[in-house]
Every structure is written in structure tokens, then in C-alpha cells.
Design a protein around this motif. Structure first.
Motif, PDB file in Angstrom:
ATOM      1  N   SER A  15     -37.748  52.158  -0.843  1.00  0.00           N
ATOM      2  CA  SER A  15     -37.126  52.677  -2.057  1.00  0.00           C
ATOM      3  C   SER A  15     -37.012  54.187  -2.019  1.00  0.00           C
ATOM      4  CB  SER A  15     -37.921  52.262  -3.288  1.00  0.00           C
ATOM      5  OG  SER A  15     -37.908  50.866  -3.413  1.00  0.00           O
ATOM      6  N   THR A  16     -38.093  54.855  -1.637  1.00  0.00           N
ATOM      7  CA  THR A  16     -38.084  56.317  -1.598  1.00  0.00           C
ATOM      8  C   THR A  16     -39.283  56.828  -0.817  1.00  0.00           C
ATOM      9  OG1 THR A  16     -37.801  58.301  -2.962  1.00  0.00           O
ATOM     10  CG2 THR A  16     -39.402  56.697  -3.714  1.00  0.00           C
ATOM     11  N   ILE A  18     -41.818  60.350  -0.862  1.00  0.00           N
ATOM     12  CA  ILE A  18     -42.191  61.545  -1.627  1.00  0.00           C
ATOM     13  C   ILE A  18     -43.182  62.333  -0.779  1.00  0.00           C
ATOM     14  CG2 ILE A  18     -43.180  62.398  -3.786  1.00  0.00           C
ATOM     15  CD1 ILE A  18     -42.778  59.472  -4.829  1.00  0.00           C
ATOM     16  N   THR A  34     -40.117  60.798 -12.474  1.00  0.00           N
ATOM     17  CA  THR A  34     -39.763  59.383 -12.583  1.00  0.00           C
ATOM     18  C   THR A  34     -38.903  58.937 -11.408  1.00  0.00           C
ATOM     19  OG1 THR A  34     -39.794  59.573 -14.977  1.00  0.00           O
ATOM     20  CG2 THR A  34     -38.602  57.705 -14.057  1.00  0.00           C
ATOM     21  N   ILE A  35     -39.206  57.766 -10.904  1.00  0.00           N
ATOM     22  CA  ILE A  35     -38.392  57.119  -9.874  1.00  0.00           C
ATOM     23  C   ILE A  35     -37.833  55.858 -10.516  1.00  0.00           C
ATOM     24  CG2 ILE A  35     -38.400  55.993  -7.626  1.00  0.00           C
ATOM     25  CD1 ILE A  35     -40.904  57.781  -7.033  1.00  0.00           C
ATOM     26  N   THR A  36     -36.523  55.772 -10.621  1.00  0.00           N
ATOM     27  CA  THR A  36     -35.891  54.644 -11.294  1.00  0.00           C
ATOM     28  C   THR A  36     -35.403  53.625 -10.278  1.00  0.00           C
ATOM     29  OG1 THR A  36     -35.189  56.101 -13.082  1.00  0.00           O
ATOM     30  CG2 THR A  36     -34.070  53.980 -12.908  1.00  0.00           C
TER      31      THR A  36
END
Length: 105
Positions: A15-16, A18, A34-36
Motif C-alpha cells: 500500500s505504501t 513511510i 493519514t493514509i487512505t
């Protein structure tokens, strides 16, 4: 604090990632923005993996991931969150809330 890269995957799909989030410390923690994600109904598997240490500045630190907050997105029919000044905190008494957050002004 997230120094080395943290990779988030949902149901096996990345997803991502960081990294380099150095604000806060062990006494005054800070949060990442926030990660949507858009998910279908039903159970999902969230995996969090910390990458290996590199020679990047700050990468070898001892920062830890202390918690993960999951929240359902608000629909348009639910309206905007309620916000009150710190001096009006008593107006919240007796209410039923899913989340209360104190923000520094």
C-alpha cells in the motif's frame, strides 16, 4: 518516529512505504499523517514490515512503531466532525463519541 522504512501491505499488496519521520521522541510521541485506503467489505490482513538499516542519516536509530489507528472514513451523510475550543470541553459531557482527540493549538 519512523527512521528506517516501514512498508504497509494490505492482503499481500503493498500500500505504501513511510520513512524519515523524525518528529517527536520517546516522551512526546508524534503520528504520521493519514493514509487512505479503499477496501471492500469483509476481513483484511494488514502487515507492517520494517526495512533493514542503511547508511542513511538517522536510519540506525531505535525508534519504534508504537501503534496503528484504523478508522472508517466518514460518509457525506455523517457530516463534519464536531470541534470545540478547549475552554468549551464541558459541552461534550454526556455525549456518545467514537473518537475524541485533543489538539495542541
Amino acid at each position: 518516529q519512523l527512521m528506517a522504512a516501514i512498508e504497509l501491505t494490505v492482503d499481500g499488496s503493498r500500500s505504501t512505504t513511510i520513512s524519515g519521520q523524525l518528529s517527536g521522541n520517546s516522551l512526546v510521541p508524534d503520528t504520521v499523517g493519514t493514509i487512505t485506503l479503499r477496501l471492500s467489505r469483509g476481513p483484511h490482513r494488514l502487515s507492517i514490515r520494517r526495512g533493514g538499516v542503511t547508511l542513511a542519516p538517522g536510519d540506525g536509530g531505535s525508534a519504534v512503531l508504537a501503534g496503528v489507528f484504523l478508522a472508517r472514513a466518514r460518509s457525506a451523510s455523517e457530516g463534519a466532525p464536531t470541534t470545540v475550543s478547549s475552554s468549551a470541553w464541558r459541552t461534550l459531557c454526556g455525549g456518545s463519541y467514537a473518537w475524541v482527540e485533543l489538539l495542541r493549538g
